[in-house]
Design an enzyme around this catalytic site. Structure first.
Site, PDB file in Angstrom:
ATOM      1  N   GLU A 177       2.285   3.880  -4.215  1.00  0.00           N
ATOM      2  CA  GLU A 177       1.901   2.668  -4.341  1.00  0.00           C
ATOM      3  C   GLU A 177       2.621   1.753  -5.233  1.00  0.00           C
ATOM      4  O   GLU A 177       2.829   0.568  -4.940  1.00  0.00           O
ATOM      5  CB  GLU A 177       0.463   2.814  -5.243  1.00  0.00           C
ATOM      6  CG  GLU A 177      -0.887   3.281  -4.474  1.00  0.00           C
ATOM      7  CD  GLU A 177      -1.431   2.350  -3.542  1.00  0.00           C
ATOM      8  OE1 GLU A 177      -1.026   1.534  -3.086  1.00  0.00           O
ATOM      9  OE2 GLU A 177      -2.297   3.205  -2.824  1.00  0.00           O
ATOM     10  N   ASP A 216      -4.392  -2.595  -3.295  1.00  0.00           N
ATOM     11  CA  ASP A 216      -5.926  -1.786  -3.381  1.00  0.00           C
ATOM     12  C   ASP A 216      -5.688  -0.790  -4.671  1.00  0.00           C
ATOM     13  O   ASP A 216      -6.638   0.146  -4.642  1.00  0.00           O
ATOM     14  CB  ASP A 216      -6.477  -1.241  -2.028  1.00  0.00           C
ATOM     15  CG  ASP A 216      -5.250  -0.107  -1.510  1.00  0.00           C
ATOM     16  OD1 ASP A 216      -4.435   0.335  -2.170  1.00  0.00           O
ATOM     17  OD2 ASP A 216      -5.493   0.110  -0.354  1.00  0.00           O
ATOM     18  N   ASP A 220      -1.575  -0.609   4.993  1.00  0.00           N
ATOM     19  CA  ASP A 220      -2.108   0.926   5.177  1.00  0.00           C
ATOM     20  C   ASP A 220      -1.451   1.714   6.488  1.00  0.00           C
ATOM     21  O   ASP A 220      -1.003   2.751   6.220  1.00  0.00           O
ATOM     22  CB  ASP A 220      -3.699   0.938   5.236  1.00  0.00           C
ATOM     23  CG  ASP A 220      -3.969   2.520   5.397  1.00  0.00           C
ATOM     24  OD1 ASP A 220      -3.769   3.307   4.392  1.00  0.00           O
ATOM     25  OD2 ASP A 220      -4.608   2.935   6.285  1.00  0.00           O
ATOM     26  N   HIS A 245      -9.203   0.060   2.856  1.00  0.00           N
ATOM     27  CA  HIS A 245     -10.272   0.545   3.955  1.00  0.00           C
ATOM     28  C   HIS A 245     -11.497  -0.236   4.087  1.00  0.00           C
ATOM     29  O   HIS A 245     -12.634   0.112   4.462  1.00  0.00           O
ATOM     30  CB  HIS A 245     -10.501   2.040   3.935  1.00  0.00           C
ATOM     31  CG  HIS A 245      -9.087   2.661   3.628  1.00  0.00           C
ATOM     32  ND1 HIS A 245      -8.323   2.849   4.571  1.00  0.00           N
ATOM     33  CD2 HIS A 245      -8.894   3.322   2.587  1.00  0.00           C
ATOM     34  CE1 HIS A 245      -7.186   3.624   4.201  1.00  0.00           C
ATOM     35  NE2 HIS A 245      -7.376   3.890   2.746  1.00  0.00           N
ATOM     36  N   ASP A 264       0.862  -1.033  -0.132  1.00  0.00           N
ATOM     37  CA  ASP A 264      -0.010   0.186   0.010  1.00  0.00           C
ATOM     38  C   ASP A 264       0.916   1.082   0.134  1.00  0.00           C
ATOM     39  O   ASP A 264       2.075   1.225   0.352  1.00  0.00           O
ATOM     40  CB  ASP A 264      -0.864  -0.038   1.255  1.00  0.00           C
ATOM     41  CG  ASP A 264      -2.043   0.980   1.120  1.00  0.00           C
ATOM     42  OD1 ASP A 264      -2.452   1.508  -0.025  1.00  0.00           O
ATOM     43  OD2 ASP A 264      -2.819   1.381   1.852  1.00  0.00           O
ATOM     44  N   GLY A 265       0.423   2.399  -0.459  1.00  0.00           N
ATOM     45  CA  GLY A 265       0.924   3.735  -0.431  1.00  0.00           C
ATOM     46  C   GLY A 265      -0.004   4.748   0.207  1.00  0.00           C
ATOM     47  O   GLY A 265      -1.365   4.401   0.197  1.00  0.00           O
TER      48      GLY A 265
END
Length: 149
Positions: free
Chosen positions: A47, A69, A133, A123, A9-10
């Site tokens: 990302e 994501d 995250d 999320h 994740d970023g």
């Protein structure tokens, strides 16, 4: 060939702004995670960096279930990358591919492994996605202004 799970994740505050990346690698009952960040970057760059850093952490070719994501990263890697390379890193509109250096680094790393891509909704309570995250936010927060005491 080892079978690995990689979650990435970023995060970015502002776009551009302070950004962070995080990854979680799982192999059997072993987990490895890492994070980092940059000032004045973009969410897409973070990302991509999360995937790059996760792949760079591997010491040998692996079969990887890669979870992200980011539709930008997923579609870029699975749909657009081949065409960009064929067109000299140009998009269909003849403009240069954004984040070209990161895409080129990712392309080189992808060629070393067998990758199965998986998109997960961010999320949404997915435990590993929530963890990466948090890691990405830790990386982003490395560049948060220090409060005056």
């Amino acid at each position: 060939m080892k079978k690995i799970e990689l979650y990435t994740d970023g995060a970015c505050s502002g776009n551009p702004g302070n950004g962070g990346w995080g990854y979680l690698l799982k192999y059997r009952d072993v987990q490895k995670e890492n994070y980092g960040g940059l000032p004045q970057t973009t969410n897409n760059q973070m990302e991509l960096t999360a995937v790059i850093e996760g792949l760079k952490a591997l010491k040998e070719p692996c079969h990887i279930d890669l979870y992200t994501d980011s539709k930008y990263v997923l579609e870029g890697a699975t749909k657009w990358l081949v065409g960009w390379k064929e067109k000299g890193w140009k998009k269909a509109d003849k403009k240069t591919v954004l984040n070209q250096e990161l895409w080129q680094e990712l392309d080189s790393l992808l060629s070393q492994h067998q990758i199965e891509w998986h998109w997960v909704k961010g999320h949404a309570g997915h435990p590993e996605n929530e963890r990466v995250d948090k890691l990405a936010c830790q990386g982003r927060d490395l560049f948060a202004p220090k409060s005056k005491q």
